[in-house]
Design a protein around this motif. Structure first.
Motif, mmCIF file in Angstrom:
data_model
loop_
_atom_site.group_PDB
_atom_site.id
_atom_site.type_symbol
_atom_site.label_atom_id
_atom_site.label_comp_id
_atom_site.label_asym_id
_atom_site.label_seq_id
_atom_site.Cartn_x
_atom_site.Cartn_y
_atom_site.Cartn_z
ATOM 1 N N GLN A 126 53.530 14.393 -5.083
ATOM 2 C CA GLN A 126 53.136 15.614 -4.393
ATOM 3 C C GLN A 126 54.346 16.510 -4.125
ATOM 4 O OE1 GLN A 126 51.417 14.034 -0.800
ATOM 5 N NE2 GLN A 126 49.435 13.579 -1.747
ATOM 6 N N TRP A 127 54.053 17.758 -3.740
ATOM 7 C CA TRP A 127 55.121 18.621 -3.226
ATOM 8 C C TRP A 127 55.786 17.898 -2.063
ATOM 9 C CZ3 TRP A 127 54.473 22.902 0.847
ATOM 10 C CH2 TRP A 127 55.666 23.653 0.949
ATOM 11 N N TYR A 128 57.099 17.931 -2.019
ATOM 12 C CA TYR A 128 57.833 17.102 -1.060
ATOM 13 C C TYR A 128 57.365 17.299 0.381
ATOM 14 C CZ TYR A 128 61.509 15.042 1.724
ATOM 15 O OH TYR A 128 62.173 14.287 2.651
ATOM 16 N N ASP A 152 69.382 14.857 -8.241
ATOM 17 C CA ASP A 152 70.144 16.035 -7.811
ATOM 18 C C ASP A 152 69.277 17.282 -7.853
ATOM 19 O OD1 ASP A 152 72.769 17.275 -7.068
ATOM 20 O OD2 ASP A 152 72.420 18.351 -8.948
ATOM 21 N N ASN A 153 68.400 17.385 -8.838
ATOM 22 C CA ASN A 153 67.493 18.541 -8.914
ATOM 23 C C ASN A 153 66.562 18.587 -7.709
ATOM 24 O OD1 ASN A 153 68.541 19.554 -11.283
ATOM 25 N ND2 ASN A 153 67.027 18.553 -12.598
ATOM 26 N N GLN A 154 66.033 17.423 -7.312
ATOM 27 C CA GLN A 154 65.167 17.368 -6.141
ATOM 28 C C GLN A 154 65.928 17.775 -4.878
ATOM 29 O OE1 GLN A 154 63.946 13.259 -6.621
ATOM 30 N NE2 GLN A 154 61.872 13.881 -7.208
ATOM 31 N N TYR A 155 67.155 17.316 -4.773
ATOM 32 C CA TYR A 155 67.984 17.675 -3.612
ATOM 33 C C TYR A 155 68.247 19.173 -3.582
ATOM 34 C CZ TYR A 155 72.243 18.268 -0.831
ATOM 35 O OH TYR A 155 73.175 18.704 0.073
ATOM 36 N N GLN A 156 68.650 19.743 -4.705
ATOM 37 C CA GLN A 156 68.960 21.170 -4.760
ATOM 38 C C GLN A 156 67.722 22.020 -4.460
ATOM 39 O OE1 GLN A 156 71.898 22.422 -4.899
ATOM 40 N NE2 GLN A 156 73.023 20.538 -5.372
ATOM 41 N N GLN A 157 66.590 21.592 -4.971
ATOM 42 C CA GLN A 157 65.346 22.311 -4.694
ATOM 43 C C GLN A 157 65.024 22.267 -3.202
ATOM 44 O OE1 GLN A 157 61.400 20.720 -6.022
ATOM 45 N NE2 GLN A 157 61.291 22.632 -7.201
ATOM 46 N N PHE A 158 65.256 21.114 -2.590
ATOM 47 C CA PHE A 158 64.976 20.969 -1.165
ATOM 48 C C PHE A 158 65.815 21.928 -0.326
ATOM 49 C CE2 PHE A 158 66.306 19.229 2.923
ATOM 50 C CZ PHE A 158 65.079 19.097 3.559
ATOM 51 N N VAL A 159 67.128 21.945 -0.545
ATOM 52 C CA VAL A 159 67.988 22.776 0.306
ATOM 53 C C VAL A 159 67.705 24.266 0.099
ATOM 54 C CG1 VAL A 159 69.808 21.043 0.537
ATOM 55 C CG2 VAL A 159 69.934 22.713 -1.330
ATOM 56 N N GLN A 160 67.149 24.627 -1.043
ATOM 57 C CA GLN A 160 66.752 26.015 -1.262
ATOM 58 C C GLN A 160 65.431 26.334 -0.562
ATOM 59 O OE1 GLN A 160 66.676 26.658 -5.507
ATOM 60 N NE2 GLN A 160 68.802 25.998 -5.760
ATOM 61 N N GLN A 161 64.521 25.360 -0.547
ATOM 62 C CA GLN A 161 63.180 25.617 -0.025
ATOM 63 C C GLN A 161 63.071 25.470 1.485
ATOM 64 O OE1 GLN A 161 60.410 23.061 -2.101
ATOM 65 N NE2 GLN A 161 60.336 24.392 -3.904
ATOM 66 N N VAL A 162 63.845 24.564 2.088
ATOM 67 C CA VAL A 162 63.594 24.230 3.489
ATOM 68 C C VAL A 162 63.794 25.412 4.443
ATOM 69 C CG1 VAL A 162 65.885 23.254 4.013
ATOM 70 C CG2 VAL A 162 63.884 22.447 5.256
ATOM 71 N N PRO A 163 64.777 26.283 4.265
ATOM 72 C CA PRO A 163 64.852 27.429 5.187
ATOM 73 C C PRO A 163 63.625 28.338 5.089
ATOM 74 C CG PRO A 163 66.948 27.139 4.050
ATOM 75 C CD PRO A 163 65.940 26.276 3.342
ATOM 76 N N LEU A 164 63.099 28.503 3.867
ATOM 77 C CA LEU A 164 61.904 29.312 3.684
ATOM 78 C C LEU A 164 60.690 28.642 4.310
ATOM 79 C CD1 LEU A 164 62.480 30.266 -0.073
ATOM 80 C CD2 LEU A 164 63.084 31.604 1.956
ATOM 81 N N PHE A 165 60.594 27.330 4.132
ATOM 82 C CA PHE A 165 59.495 26.565 4.696
ATOM 83 C C PHE A 165 59.501 26.667 6.228
ATOM 84 C CE2 PHE A 165 58.155 22.277 6.290
ATOM 85 C CZ PHE A 165 56.802 22.389 6.006
#
Length: 262
Positions: free
Chosen positions: A75-77, A113-126
């Motif tokens: 699922q989406w993280y 690493d891709n999952q990590y990078q995606q997370f740090v980009q998405q979490v402020p928006l989330f």
């Protein structure tokens, strides 16, 4: 009075304030989310217990999710955390949160690493979306030094009442101390925002850390008759403060943004 008696008296007064705050949350349909992150053994669980001890369980939840299932991994993280967000009139405490992907998962090799990078980009928006929708978000990081963590880990291993707390991550906390430090600092840099700041608590003294965490929440949320118990709601800047990027970059006095011996 002994230091222990002074602590218990102040804790009780702060808990009275929390009960009063919760009543206002229920009556006005507020949604409060408090995230507890930090080093293993830093005192997150004990602090949550003191927060929740006298609250109405019908309007409060403690969320401590296990490792994701195979379905959840696909699922989406953020999906499994969304289901746990506070309902109107509810306070929710996250004992660890989506920030597992910021520190624990990359240190332990549980994400790419891709999952990590995606997370740090998405979490402020989330988090911006949560706040825009009316959720009040508070993010705590409990900080301890390496020697205090070592002492607490030994206590967990030798105390039969605490052995259930030992996990795979706990067992590697000391060996991977500096790796945890690196990702913790990256997390602060990437995910600290004015609307959702990181609040860092020096946790070597568990009792003081608990009091200051409760005091911070009470000082940040304005509810009727706040402070009526007479307890001080002014936080101690030597124990608790928000992350400061300037200090982090070494342009101020000894950094408060990490453990005393990061």
């Amino acid at each position: 009075m002994s230091p222990r008696e002074i602590y218990q008296e102040e804790l009780e007064l702060l808990q009275i304030e929390l009960v009063r705050m919760q009543r206002w949350v229920q009556e006005t349909h507020q949604r409060i989310l408090i995230i507890f992150e930090g080093r293993d053994t830093a005192g997150k669980g004990g602090a949550i217990f003191r927060f929740a001890h006298h609250l109405n369980p019908r309007a409060m939840r403690i969320v401590a999710l296990p490792k994701p299932t195979e379905v959840e991994k696909g699922q989406w993280y953020f999906q499994r955390y969304i289901k746990e967000l506070p309902n109107p009139g509810e306070i929710v405490f996250f004992d660890r949160s989506w920030y597992n992907r910021a520190v624990v998962e990359p240190v332990m090799g549980f994400c790419t690493d891709n999952q990590y990078q995606q997370f740090v980009q998405q979490v402020p928006l989330f988090e911006r979306m949560l706040i825009d929708d009316g959720i009040r978000l508070i993010k705590f990081w409990f900080s301890i030094d390496i020697e205090e963590q070592k002492r607490r880990l030994i206590d967990r291993q030798t105390n039969p009442l605490k052995q259930w707390k030992i996990s795979t991550v706990d067992m590697q906390a000391q060996q991977k101390w500096h790796n945890f430090t690196h990702y913790k600092e990256e997390m602060f840099q990437h995910t600290h925002r004015e609307e959702s700041p990181w609040v860092i608590i020096k946790g070597n003294n568990k009792e003081i850390a608990r009091l200051e965490a409760i005091r911070y929440v009470l000082s940040e949320i304005n509810f009727p008759n706040r402070g009526k118990s007479g307890v001080s709601l002014k936080t101690d800047p030597n124990i608790i403060r928000t992350f400061d990027p300037v200090y982090h970059l070494g342009h101020g006095p000894a950094s408060f943004n990490g453990e005393m011996t990061s």
